[in-house]
Design a protein around this motif. Structure first.
Motif, PDB file in Angstrom:
ATOM      1  N   TYR A   1       0.831  -1.224   0.000  1.00 38.10           N
ATOM      2  CA  TYR A   1       0.000   0.000   0.000  1.00 38.10           C
ATOM      3  C   TYR A   1       0.860   1.267   0.000  1.00 38.10           C
ATOM      4  O   TYR A   1       0.715   2.148   0.823  1.00 38.10           O
ATOM      5  CB  TYR A   1      -1.013  -0.044   1.160  1.00 38.10           C
TER       6      TYR A   1
ATOM      7  N   ARG B   1      -0.118   4.831   0.639  1.00 41.56           N
ATOM      8  CA  ARG B   1      -0.367   5.226   2.027  1.00 41.56           C
ATOM      9  C   ARG B   1       0.882   4.992   2.900  1.00 41.56           C
ATOM     10  O   ARG B   1       0.779   4.847   4.107  1.00 41.56           O
ATOM     11  CB  ARG B   1      -1.583   4.495   2.588  1.00 41.56           C
TER      12      ARG B   1
ATOM     13  N   TYR C   1     -12.976   0.428  -5.982  1.00 46.98           N
ATOM     14  CA  TYR C   1     -13.327   1.832  -6.290  1.00 46.98           C
ATOM     15  C   TYR C   1     -12.085   2.707  -6.253  1.00 46.98           C
ATOM     16  O   TYR C   1     -11.355   2.740  -5.269  1.00 46.98           O
ATOM     17  CB  TYR C   1     -14.408   2.367  -5.347  1.00 46.98           C
ATOM     18  N   VAL C   2     -11.873   3.417  -7.342  1.00 45.92           N
ATOM     19  CA  VAL C   2     -10.672   4.230  -7.470  1.00 45.92           C
ATOM     20  C   VAL C   2     -10.952   5.653  -7.926  1.00 45.92           C
ATOM     21  O   VAL C   2     -10.028   6.462  -8.022  1.00 45.92           O
ATOM     22  CB  VAL C   2      -9.646   3.563  -8.422  1.00 45.92           C
ATOM     23  N   GLY C   3     -12.223   5.956  -8.215  1.00 48.60           N
ATOM     24  CA  GLY C   3     -12.561   7.347  -8.525  1.00 48.60           C
ATOM     25  C   GLY C   3     -12.405   8.177  -7.266  1.00 48.60           C
ATOM     26  O   GLY C   3     -12.957   7.813  -6.224  1.00 48.60           O
ATOM     27  N   VAL C   4     -11.650   9.275  -7.358  1.00 52.29           N
ATOM     28  CA  VAL C   4     -11.435  10.091  -6.155  1.00 52.29           C
ATOM     29  C   VAL C   4     -12.798  10.573  -5.656  1.00 52.29           C
ATOM     30  O   VAL C   4     -13.564  11.192  -6.383  1.00 52.29           O
ATOM     31  CB  VAL C   4     -10.499  11.278  -6.440  1.00 52.29           C
ATOM     32  N   SER C   5     -13.064  10.253  -4.392  1.00 49.77           N
ATOM     33  CA  SER C   5     -14.414  10.367  -3.853  1.00 49.77           C
ATOM     34  C   SER C   5     -14.870  11.820  -3.692  1.00 49.77           C
ATOM     35  O   SER C   5     -14.187  12.646  -3.102  1.00 49.77           O
ATOM     36  CB  SER C   5     -14.442   9.666  -2.498  1.00 49.77           C
TER      37      SER C   5
ATOM     38  N   VAL D   1     -19.777  11.496  -1.813  1.00 52.57           N
ATOM     39  CA  VAL D   1     -20.214  10.119  -1.544  1.00 52.57           C
ATOM     40  C   VAL D   1     -20.560   9.964  -0.065  1.00 52.57           C
ATOM     41  O   VAL D   1     -19.757  10.310   0.804  1.00 52.57           O
ATOM     42  CB  VAL D   1     -19.107   9.102  -1.924  1.00 52.57           C
TER      43      VAL D   1
ATOM     44  N   HIS E   1     -17.773  -7.000  -0.962  1.00 55.31           N
ATOM     45  CA  HIS E   1     -16.462  -6.528  -0.522  1.00 55.31           C
ATOM     46  C   HIS E   1     -16.233  -5.163  -1.156  1.00 55.31           C
ATOM     47  O   HIS E   1     -16.463  -5.005  -2.368  1.00 55.31           O
ATOM     48  CB  HIS E   1     -15.338  -7.443  -1.006  1.00 55.31           C
ATOM     49  N   LEU E   2     -15.755  -4.235  -0.363  1.00 56.13           N
ATOM     50  CA  LEU E   2     -15.496  -2.883  -0.853  1.00 56.13           C
ATOM     51  C   LEU E   2     -14.031  -2.593  -0.580  1.00 56.13           C
ATOM     52  O   LEU E   2     -13.577  -2.679   0.564  1.00 56.13           O
ATOM     53  CB  LEU E   2     -16.384  -1.938  -0.035  1.00 56.13           C
ATOM     54  N   HIS E   3     -13.308  -2.273  -1.636  1.00 50.84           N
ATOM     55  CA  HIS E   3     -11.901  -1.929  -1.424  1.00 50.84           C
ATOM     56  C   HIS E   3     -11.470  -0.943  -2.494  1.00 50.84           C
ATOM     57  O   HIS E   3     -11.868  -1.062  -3.655  1.00 50.84           O
ATOM     58  CB  HIS E   3     -11.016  -3.179  -1.480  1.00 50.84           C
ATOM     59  N   GLY E   4     -10.675   0.026  -2.098  1.00 42.18           N
ATOM     60  CA  GLY E   4     -10.218   1.005  -3.062  1.00 42.18           C
ATOM     61  C   GLY E   4      -9.418   2.091  -2.398  1.00 42.18           C
ATOM     62  O   GLY E   4      -8.847   1.892  -1.330  1.00 42.18           O
ATOM     63  N   GLY E   5      -9.418   3.252  -3.048  1.00 43.75           N
ATOM     64  CA  GLY E   5      -8.640   4.379  -2.548  1.00 43.75           C
ATOM     65  C   GLY E   5      -7.563   4.735  -3.551  1.00 43.75           C
ATOM     66  O   GLY E   5      -7.581   4.273  -4.697  1.00 43.75           O
ATOM     67  N   PRO E   6      -6.626   5.567  -3.109  1.00 47.37           N
ATOM     68  CA  PRO E   6      -5.535   5.959  -4.015  1.00 47.37           C
ATOM     69  C   PRO E   6      -4.703   4.728  -4.343  1.00 47.37           C
ATOM     70  O   PRO E   6      -4.173   4.067  -3.451  1.00 47.37           O
ATOM     71  CB  PRO E   6      -4.739   6.982  -3.190  1.00 47.37           C
TER      72      PRO E   6
ATOM     73  N   GLY F   1     -17.513   9.196   2.001  1.00 50.16           N
ATOM     74  CA  GLY F   1     -16.725   8.624   0.911  1.00 50.16           C
ATOM     75  C   GLY F   1     -15.278   9.071   0.917  1.00 50.16           C
ATOM     76  O   GLY F   1     -14.375   8.275   0.669  1.00 50.16           O
TER      77      GLY F   1
ATOM     78  N   PHE G   1     -12.189   6.604   1.208  1.00 59.92           N
ATOM     79  CA  PHE G   1     -11.264   6.499   0.082  1.00 59.92           C
ATOM     80  C   PHE G   1      -9.819   6.511   0.577  1.00 59.92           C
ATOM     81  O   PHE G   1      -9.025   5.627   0.248  1.00 59.92           O
ATOM     82  CB  PHE G   1     -11.511   7.666  -0.881  1.00 59.92           C
TER      83      PHE G   1
ATOM     84  N   VAL H   1      -8.853   0.874   3.237  1.00 58.82           N
ATOM     85  CA  VAL H   1      -9.086  -0.417   3.897  1.00 58.82           C
ATOM     86  C   VAL H   1      -9.984  -1.303   3.030  1.00 58.82           C
ATOM     87  O   VAL H   1     -10.593  -0.837   2.066  1.00 58.82           O
ATOM     88  CB  VAL H   1      -9.755  -0.225   5.280  1.00 58.82           C
ATOM     89  N   HIS H   2     -10.008  -2.575   3.368  1.00 55.81           N
ATOM     90  CA  HIS H   2     -11.013  -3.482   2.820  1.00 55.81           C
ATOM     91  C   HIS H   2     -12.201  -3.470   3.773  1.00 55.81           C
ATOM     92  O   HIS H   2     -12.026  -3.575   4.990  1.00 55.81           O
ATOM     93  CB  HIS H   2     -10.493  -4.917   2.758  1.00 55.81           C
ATOM     94  N   LEU H   3     -13.384  -3.390   3.207  1.00 53.61           N
ATOM     95  CA  LEU H   3     -14.594  -3.362   4.015  1.00 53.61           C
ATOM     96  C   LEU H   3     -15.459  -4.518   3.542  1.00 53.61           C
ATOM     97  O   LEU H   3     -15.796  -4.615   2.363  1.00 53.61           O
ATOM     98  CB  LEU H   3     -15.293  -2.039   3.732  1.00 53.61           C
ATOM     99  N   HIS H   4     -15.790  -5.417   4.464  1.00 53.61           N
ATOM    100  CA  HIS H   4     -16.664  -6.514   4.083  1.00 53.61           C
ATOM    101  C   HIS H   4     -17.496  -6.922   5.285  1.00 53.61           C
ATOM    102  O   HIS H   4     -17.000  -6.926   6.414  1.00 53.61           O
ATOM    103  CB  HIS H   4     -15.853  -7.713   3.581  1.00 53.61           C
TER     104      HIS H   4
END
Lengths: 340, 340
Positions: free
Chosen positions: A99, A102, A262-266, A269, A282-287, B273, B277, B281-284
Motif C-alpha cells: 500500500y 499510504r 473503487y478508485v474514482g477520487v471520492s 459520496v 467486498h469494498l476496497h479502493g482508494g488511491p 466517501g 477512500f 481499507v477493505h470493508l466486508h
C-alpha cells in the motif's frame, strides 16, 4: 523552467517556475519526457475542489534522471524512469504490505507538479522504477499511463477480484475505467461489461477487451446489467468516477459476496450503512498503490503485450496545456498528453 | 404452542401461537431445545426499529426434527439440528460462493420466530445441519451460539482477515464481539485487542483469547490502539455494534490495506466517501453466511475445542422471556438463553 499553474477555476497557465533542486538526500531531479492531465485534475479545474491559490499541476510523469541526492541507490543520472503519483519509501510496513500510496512517509506528487520541464521526486529509491533502457518513442505514452491511470485501473481490477471465470463490470469510461477493462482482461476475466454512452469510448473499451457495453447508467444501468447476467450482479465491479451515483451504481451492480474496486477520487459520496450491510459485497479502493504494480506493468508494456497508451487521443506541447485541460473538460478528449 | 411475541416497545409476552405445520415440501418442523435473545432483537425491543404490529421473535435455535416435508433428504425426524438465521437452499450460485444469508431464495428465520416450543424451518436441506448424535446437555448452549453469534463472529474474523502474525481489534463487547475474539484466536491471530469498558466482558474476552483491552472508545479508543501498536492501526478490525460511531471507530482503527469485518446490523451509518477512500481499507460484512461455517463450528464444539456457550450468563424458561430481554437491555446479561 516552464510549468503548468492553475490560477483559478478554468484558468490554466504555463509560467516560469523555479528550477527544482535536490532538497533531501533521497530526492532525484528528473527531466520530464511526458506528462498528462488526469481526470482528477478536472475537479480543481472545475472549481469543485477549492485550492488556496495558484497551484502547480500534474502528478503523472515519465522522464530521465538528471541528478540524484547522496542517498539514492536504485536510479542514476540518465535512467529513464516511471514513478507513481505518491512518493513512497517502499520500505515501511505499509509499503511492504503493498500500500505504497499510504506509505508512512508518502508525499503527493500533485503538490510538486509534473506538468513541467523538470520535477523533484522525493524518496526516489522507493518511488521510481527504471526501464530496461531508453524506450522506443512509441512506448512512451504507454509507460506514462503506468504512472497513474494504468496502475489505478490495474489496482481496481485486483480489488474487484477480476480473474478467470469472473464477470467484471466497469463504471466510468474515462482512461482509468478503460484501462480497468484492459487489466481485467489481462487477469483472465471471462466477461467484461462496460457502462458507456460514448461511441468512441465504447469502441476503445471493446478493443481493450470489453465483451458487452451498456449505455444506461444509475439504476437503469444496474437493471440492464442484471438482465444481461441472468438476474445476478457481476462478480466484480470497477468504480472509476468518484460520485455518489457511480458508487451506488457499482455497489448495486455487484452480487452478494462480490467485490467492488473503487478508485474514482471520492466526491459527494455518503454510503448508506443499511444498504451496504445487506449488499454483502467486498469494498476496497482508494488511491492506487501504483508502485506495487510498476515492475510488472513496465514489463508488459516493454514486451508490447499491452498498449495502454491508446487512451491518449490528444498530444500537445506543454505550452498548450490550457487546451489539454479544455478538451478533457468538454469530453473532446479521453486523455491529453503533454510534451515539455 | 407457547411462543414469544413482541407487542410493542419493551413489551415481550409469551402467548399461545398456532402450532407450525409443513407448508412447503422442503420444510421441517423442529421442537426447539434452546433459543436465545440476540443483540439485534433489542433494536425493535427498544423501539428503534418499528414493527408493524405484534411480531413473533427469535432467529437462533437448536432442536430436534419432528417432521419433514416430502422433499427433505438431509435431515430426518429425531435428528438434533443447528440452523442459521437465514434459511437458504445452499444450491444457488450465491450459496455455492458461500453467501447463504443472501441466497436467492433466502427466508429470514426472524419472521418465523424461534423463541417458541416449535418452529417451521424452510429449505431444511440447505439450512439445517445435524449433529453427530444427541448432544450432551452441556454442549447445547455452545451449539446454539453456532446458529448466529458464533457464526457471525467467525464470519467477521474471516472478513477481518484474522490469521497468523496479524493483530485484530474488536469493536463491540456483546456476544458477537466476544466470539469474534474466540474466532480470531482459532484463526491464529497473534494479538487480539478488545475495546470494552465492562469488567465482566473484559474478563470473558481475555478467556477467549484477547491479549489486550482498551477501555476508551471512539477517537480516543483509536488513539489508544495506535499507541499500543506503535503508531499503525490493526491489520484487521471486527465491528460488532452497527452504529455510525462504531463503524467509524472500526475504520479508523484499521491500517491502510487492512480489513474491516462488520457484522453489527447497521443503524444510522452514513460512511463518508472521502475518508473511506483515503483509509484504503477493505470493508466486508453484512448478515453472516453462518451456514458456510456450521459444519466446521459443530466439529469444533463437538470435540470440545471451543466453548462459545460461555457467552450465556442467564438461562431462563421460555415463559420468562420478558426478563431475558430486560436483563440484556439493561446490560445485566451478555446473552440470555431460553428453554422452551
Amino acid at each position: 523552467m516552464r510549468g503548468v499553474v492553475l490560477t483559478g477555476p478554468g484558468d490554466v497557465r504555463v509560467e516560469e517556475r523555479a528550477d527544482p533542486r535536490i532538497i533531501e538526500p533521497t530526492d532525484a531531479i528528473i527531466r520530464v519526457t511526458a506528462a498528462c492531465v488526469c481526470g482528477s485534475d478536472l475537479w480543481p479545474y472545475r472549481g469543485v475542489d477549492k485550492s488556496a491559490g495558484p497551484a502547480p499541476m500534474g502528478h503523472e510523469y515519465v522522464g530521465v534522471v538528471e541528478e540524484t541526492g547522496a542517498d539514492v541507490r536504485n536510479v542514476k543520472a540518465g535512467d529513464f524512469v516511471v514513478g507513481s503519483f505518491f512518493a513512497s519509501d517502499n520500505t515501511c510496513e505499509i509499503c511492504r504490505a503493498g500500500y505504497q500510496s499510504r506509505c508512512v512517509h508518502a508525499v503527493p506528487i500533485g503538490a510538486i507538479g509534473t506538468q513541467a520541464e523538470y520535477a523533484r521526486i522525493p524518496l526516489a529509491d522507493g518511488t521510481l522504477v527504471a526501464t530496461p533502457g531508453p524506450p522506443d518513442a512509441d512506448l512512451v505514452p504507454s509507460l506514462l499511463t503506468a504512472s497513474d491511470v494504468l496502475g489505478t485501473g490495474w489496482f481496481a481490477a485486483v480489488a474487484a477480484a477480476a480473474g478467470p471465470g469472473r464477470t467484471v463490470a466497469v463504471v466510468g469510461d474515462g482512461a482509468v475505467g478503460l484501462l480497468g477493462v484492459l487489466a481485467a482482461r489481462e487477469m483472465g476475466a471471462e466477461r467484461i461489461v462496460m457502462f458507456s454512452r460514448h461511441a468512441d469510448r465504447q469502441k476503445l473499451a471493446i478493443d481493450f477487451g470489453a465483451t458487452d457495453v451498456i449505455a444506461d447508467r444509475g439504476d437503469a444501468g444496474v437493471a440492464a446489467l442484471k438482465d444481461l447476467l441472468g438476474g445476478l450482479g457481476a462478480h466484480g465491479v470497477i468504480e472509476a468516477v468518484g460520485t455518489h451515483e457511480s458508487m451506488m451504481q457499482a455497489i448495486r451492480s455487484t452480487r452478494p459476496g462480490g467485490h467492488v474496486g473503487y478508485v474514482g477520487v471520492s466526491h459527494d459520496v455518503e454510503l448508506p450503512g443499511n444498504e451496504l450491510f445487506f449488499a454483502a459485497v467486498h469494498l476496497h479502493g482508494g488511491p492506487a498503490p501504483v508502485r506495487r504494480f510498476l515492475p510488472e506493468l513496465i514489463d508488459l508494456i516493454w514486451s508490447r503485450r499491452i498498449d495502454p497508451g491508446r487512451v491518449f487521443d490528444l498530444v500537445l506541447p506543454l505550452e498548450e496545456a490550457a487546451e489539454a485541460y479544455r478538451a478533457m473538460d468538454e469530453r473532446r478528449a479521453v486523455k491529453s498528453l503533454l510534451r515539455p
